[in-house]
Design an enzyme around this catalytic site. Structure first.
Site, PDB file in Angstrom:
ATOM      1  N   ASP A  61      10.100   1.370  -1.590  1.00  0.00           N
ATOM      2  CA  ASP A  61       9.273   2.427  -1.017  1.00  0.00           C
ATOM      3  C   ASP A  61       9.692   2.613   0.435  1.00  0.00           C
ATOM      4  O   ASP A  61      10.043   1.637   1.119  1.00  0.00           O
ATOM      5  CB  ASP A  61       7.789   2.073  -1.094  1.00  0.00           C
ATOM      6  CG  ASP A  61       6.909   3.249  -0.668  1.00  0.00           C
ATOM      7  OD1 ASP A  61       6.692   4.152  -1.501  1.00  0.00           O
ATOM      8  OD2 ASP A  61       6.483   3.267   0.497  1.00  0.00           O
ATOM      9  N   GLU A  63       8.877   4.690   4.294  1.00  0.00           N
ATOM     10  CA  GLU A  63       8.070   5.525   5.179  1.00  0.00           C
ATOM     11  C   GLU A  63       9.051   6.276   6.067  1.00  0.00           C
ATOM     12  O   GLU A  63      10.066   5.709   6.508  1.00  0.00           O
ATOM     13  CB  GLU A  63       7.096   4.689   6.012  1.00  0.00           C
ATOM     14  CG  GLU A  63       6.125   3.856   5.198  1.00  0.00           C
ATOM     15  CD  GLU A  63       5.273   4.678   4.243  1.00  0.00           C
ATOM     16  OE1 GLU A  63       4.997   5.859   4.546  1.00  0.00           O
ATOM     17  OE2 GLU A  63       4.870   4.140   3.197  1.00  0.00           O
ATOM     18  N   HIS A 202       0.071   3.279   2.253  1.00  0.00           N
ATOM     19  CA  HIS A 202       1.100   4.022   2.985  1.00  0.00           C
ATOM     20  C   HIS A 202       1.922   3.137   3.900  1.00  0.00           C
ATOM     21  O   HIS A 202       2.464   3.613   4.895  1.00  0.00           O
ATOM     22  CB  HIS A 202       0.487   5.186   3.780  1.00  0.00           C
ATOM     23  CG  HIS A 202      -0.086   6.264   2.908  1.00  0.00           C
ATOM     24  ND1 HIS A 202       0.693   7.084   2.123  1.00  0.00           N
ATOM     25  CD2 HIS A 202      -1.375   6.633   2.688  1.00  0.00           C
ATOM     26  CE1 HIS A 202      -0.079   7.924   1.476  1.00  0.00           C
ATOM     27  NE2 HIS A 202      -1.343   7.666   1.777  1.00  0.00           N
ATOM     28  N   ASP A 207       3.059  -0.564  -0.766  1.00  0.00           N
ATOM     29  CA  ASP A 207       3.237   0.447  -1.795  1.00  0.00           C
ATOM     30  C   ASP A 207       4.259  -0.013  -2.841  1.00  0.00           C
ATOM     31  O   ASP A 207       4.113   0.272  -4.038  1.00  0.00           O
ATOM     32  CB  ASP A 207       3.704   1.764  -1.170  1.00  0.00           C
ATOM     33  CG  ASP A 207       2.569   2.461  -0.412  1.00  0.00           C
ATOM     34  OD1 ASP A 207       1.484   1.872  -0.331  1.00  0.00           O
ATOM     35  OD2 ASP A 207       2.795   3.582   0.099  1.00  0.00           O
TER      36      ASP A 207
END
Length: 614
Positions: A61, A63, A202, A207
Site C-alpha cells: 500500500d 501513500e 490511511h 492498510d
C-alpha cells in the site's frame, strides 16, 4: 486458511510418448494411438499448477501526494510478505517526495511535510523494495494505482520494473462480494465485512495489513469456485461459466510437449482438433477467461474428454492436425475440412482449348498434360484468376465443345469482334481480320507458357490497366483488376511450388534441432512420409536410413496436385524453406521458374500491394 492440492508429485501420463522413440511413420489417416501407461514422469509446474499456499505474496500500500503517477510523488510505502497464511516479513518507510505535502493529504493520512523532510528519497528506497518483492506476486487494493506509482518510481531511479504478477483485491471482491453484503468495495468496507484484525487508517503499513486479511477472506470464497491455484488467479477476475471451469480436469495428464489434441463429445464424436507446442497448457487455456470465442465455449460444454497425440516435432503435429481435421471434419473447426472442395484453373484438352475451373487435377492419357494453377480455397478466387488470364490472352470463353472443322453456319461472337477471341469456331472467311487456326495455336501456347513459367505478360498487361483506371479515378474498377492479378499470381505461384515437390518420388531433408542434433523429414510426392529426430552425438545418416525404411508408401497423383491435402504440402514447403535446412537427397531437383509468379508475388507483398498469398 487451509488449502489442499489434489495432485500428487508423481504420476504416469496416459498417452505419453516413450522417450526412446525417435522415428514416427506418418500413417494414412493418422489414427489416435491407444494410451500408454509407462514409467512415472516428473510433472512440471505448467501441469501441476502452483497451489495458493505455496505462493509468496507481497501486499503493498502507498501513500502519495496526489492521484497521478505523472505529477505526484510517494510519501510512504508499506508492504507485508505472506506465505501459507503467515506473515514472513514487512517493509515500511516514509519517503521524502521533494515537494510539500498538500494540506488535504496531510489531514487524510496524518503525514505532514515535517514528517518526511528527513526521510530518504525514492531513489534510495526503490532498490530495497525491489529486492523485497523479488519472486513474489504483488497484491494491492486498487492495484493499478499503486503499481503505476511504483513503476514510475523505478523508471525515475533507472531500475527496470521486474514484471511481477499483480493481483487486485478490488477486482476479486467484485467477483465474490455482492451489493447485498456491502454497499461498495472500499478497503475499509471489506475489512469490516471480513472482521480484519487491523483497521485501515490511511497509513501504508496498516492498510497493507488489513488488505492481507481481506485477501485471505477472498481466497476462502474463491476456493469453492475452483480457484485454488496461482494459474487460476490470472483469470479469476474475468468470470468463467462454472460448468466450463468444472471441466478443467479434462486437461489432466495431457503431455506438456508438442502434439495434437482432440475434444471428444457424446458418441465419440470429434468436436475440435488443434495443435500446440504444449498440449497441456493449450487445453487448460480453454477453461479460463482467455477463451473468448462463443463457439469454443459451446464446444467445451459438449466435450466429454480430450485425446492427445504426442509428436516429436512441430511439423509433425501440424500435419497430424490437418489430417485429423480432414478425416473427422469436426463441426467446430472452420478450415481444411474438405480438400475436395478446392479449385484449380485448367486448360482443357480439346482441339480448341479453353480455361475452366475443376476440383481435381486431370492427367491426359496421351501426350503432355495441360497446365493447372491453384488450388484455390474458393471458387470465387479461382474465377478471378481465370478472368485475369482471359483478359490478357485471346482465348475463347464459350463453354461449348467446338468441332475440329468449323461449321459453315457459324458466325463470330462479340468478343471476336472486339479482338478478345481468336474465333476458332467460325470458317476462315467469316473471321475478323488477322485470325486463323495458326493464331489460336499461338494464343494457347502463350497461355500455357504463362500458366507454367512466365507470368510477365499478365503482370504487365494488368498493371497497365490498373494504372489507367486509377488515373481516371475509377478506383473500384482498379481494385477489381488488382484482385484478379493477385488471385492469378497466388494460384500460379502455388502450382509452380507444388509441381516439383509433387512429382518428386522421395526427398530427404534435415535441419538443426533445438538443443543439438537434427530434425529429419522424408517427403514423398509432397506428403510427409516420416519424421525423425537424431539426438546430439549420434550418426545422422543412420537415423536418415531408418526414417526412409520406415516411411509411408505414397502413391503419386497427377502433378501439380500433391499426394495429400494441399495445405500439408504447403507446410512441408514452408519447412523446407526455413533457415538451416539441408537437402540430404532427392530424386528430382526442386526449382521454380525464374520468371514465374513467385517472383512477382514476393515483390507485390513486399510493396504492401497484397497481404495474403491465396
Amino acid at each position: 486458511m487451509r488449502h489442499e492440492s489434489s495432485v500428487g508429485a508423481f504420476r504416469s501420463l496416459p498417452g505419453a510418448r516413450q522417450r526412446g522413440r525417435q522415428i514416427t511413420p506418418a500413417k494414412p489417416g493418422l489414427q489416435t494411438p491407444p494410451d500408454i501407461s509407462g514409467r512415472p514422469v516428473q510433472l512440471g509446474l505448467d501441469e501441476l499448477g502452483t497451489p495458493l499456499h505455496d505462493v509468496t505474496f507481497v501486499v503493498v500500500d502507498l501513500e502519495t501526494t496526489g492521484g497521478s503517477a505523472k505529477d505526484c510523488e510517494i510519501t510512504e510505502i508499506g508492504a507485508v510478505k505472506v506465505r501459507a497464511g503467515e506473515c514472513v516479513g514487512e517493509f515500511q518507510t516514509l519517503v521524502n517526495p521533494g515537494v510539500p505535502v498538500p494540506a488535504f493529504i496531510a489531514r487524510l493520512t496524518g503525514i505532514s511535510t515535517a514528517m518526511v523532510s528527513d526521510a530518504p528519497r525514492i531513489e534510495a528506497v526503490v532498490p530495497a523494495f525491489l529486492e523485497f518483492i523479488r519472486g513474489t506476486v504483488l497484491v494491492a487494493h486498487n492495484a493499478p494505482f499503486d503499481v503505476s506509482f511504483l513503476r514510475a518510481a523505478a523508471a525515475r531511479s533507472s531500475y527496470a520494473w521486474p514484471g511481477n504478477q499483480v493481483l487486485d483485491t478490488v477486482a476479486l471482491a467484485r467477483r465474490v462480494v455482492t451489493r447485498d453484503e456491502a454497499p461498495n468495495h472500499k478497503l475499509s468496507t471489506l475489512a469490516n465485512l471480513f472482521h480484519a484484525t487491523v483497521t485501515p487508517d490511511h497509513r501504508a503499513l496498516s492498510d497493507a495489513r488489513a488488505t492481507v486479511d481481506v485477501m485471505h477472506a477472498l481466497f476462502d470464497r474463491l476456493a469453492p469456485l475452483g480457484i485454488t491455484h496461482l494459474e487460476d488467479l490470472a483469470t479469476a477476475t474475468d468470470p468463467v461459466p462454472p460448468d466450463v471451469r468444472r471441466k478443467r480436469h479434462l486437461a489432466d495428464g495431457l503431455p506438456t510437449g508438442p502434439g495434437v489434441y482432440m475434444f471428444v463429445g457424446p458418441g465419440s464424436e470429434v468436436l475440435y482438433v488443434g495443435t500446440s507446442t504444449s498440449v497441456h497448457k493449450r487445453v487448460r487455456s480453454y477453461f479460463t477467461a482467455s477463451e473468448k470465442r462463443g463457439r469454443m465455449v459451446e464446444m467445451i460444454r459438449l466435450a466429454e474428454s480430450v485425446r492427445a497425440v504426442p509428436c516429436e516435432t512441430e511439423l509433425e503435429s501440424r500435419v497430424r492436425e490437418l489430417r485429423l481435421i480432414t478425416e473427422h471434419a469436426p463441426r467446430y473447426n472452420r478450415r481444411s475440412k474438405h480438400p475436395e472442395r478446392m479449385h484449380w484453373v485448367r486448360l482443357t484438352t480439346e482441339a480448341h482449348p479453353r480455361l475452366t475451373i475443376v476440383q481435381d487435377v486431370r492427367r491426359r492419357t496421351t501426350g503432355p498434360s495441360e497446365p493447372h494453377i491453384g488450388p484455390f480455397t474458393s471458387r470465387g478466387r479461382a474465377q478471378e484468376a481465370l478472368e485475369a488470364l482471359q483478359a490478357t490472352h485471346a482465348v475463347r470463353q464459350c463453354a461449348a465443345r467446338l468441332p475440329v472443322v468449323p461449321l459453315a453456319s457459324a458466325t463470330a461472337c462479340a468478343l471476336a469482334e472486339m479482338g478478345r477471341c481468336s474465333a476458332p469456331c467460325v470458317p476462315r472467311e467469316k473471321r475478323p481480320t488477322g485470325t486463323s487456326e495458326a493464331v489460336y495455336t499461338v494464343v494457347t501456347e502463350s497461355l500455357r507458357s504463362t500458366m507454367r513459367s512466365d507470368s510477365g505478360p499478365v503482370v504487365a498487361a494488368l498493371s497497365r490497366r490498373i494504372k489507367e483506371l486509377a488515373g481516371d479515378e475509377r478506383f473500384e474498377d482498379a481494385a477489381a483488376e488488382r484482385d484478379r492479378l493477385t488471385a492469378y499470381l497466388a494460384g500460379a505461384a502455388r502450382a509452380q511450388r507444388l509441381e516439383p515437390l509433387s512429382a518428386c518420388e522421395q526427398l530427404v531433408a534435415a535441419r538443426p534441432w533445438t538443443g543439438g542434433g537434427w530434425e529429419i523429414v522424408v517427403v514423398r510426392h509432397g506428403r510427409l512420409a516420416a519424421t525423425a529426430v537424431c539426438p546430439p552425438g549420434r550418426d545422422p545418416y543412420a537415423t536418415v536410413a531408418a526414417a526412409v525404411d520406415s516411411a509411408e508408401h505414397v502413391v503419386a497423383r497427377p502433378a501439380p496436385a500433391p499426394a495429400c491435402h494441399p495445405e500439408e504440402a504447403d507446410l512441408v514447403l514452408a519447412w523446407l524453406r526455413s533457415p538451416g535446412v539441408r537437402l540430404v537427397s532427392t530424386t528430382l531437383p526442386q526449382t521454380c521458374p525464374a520468371r514465374g509468379a513467385e517472383r512477382y508475388l514476393v515483390n507485390m507483398t513486399t510493396a504492401g500491394v497484397v497481404s495474403s498469398v491465396v
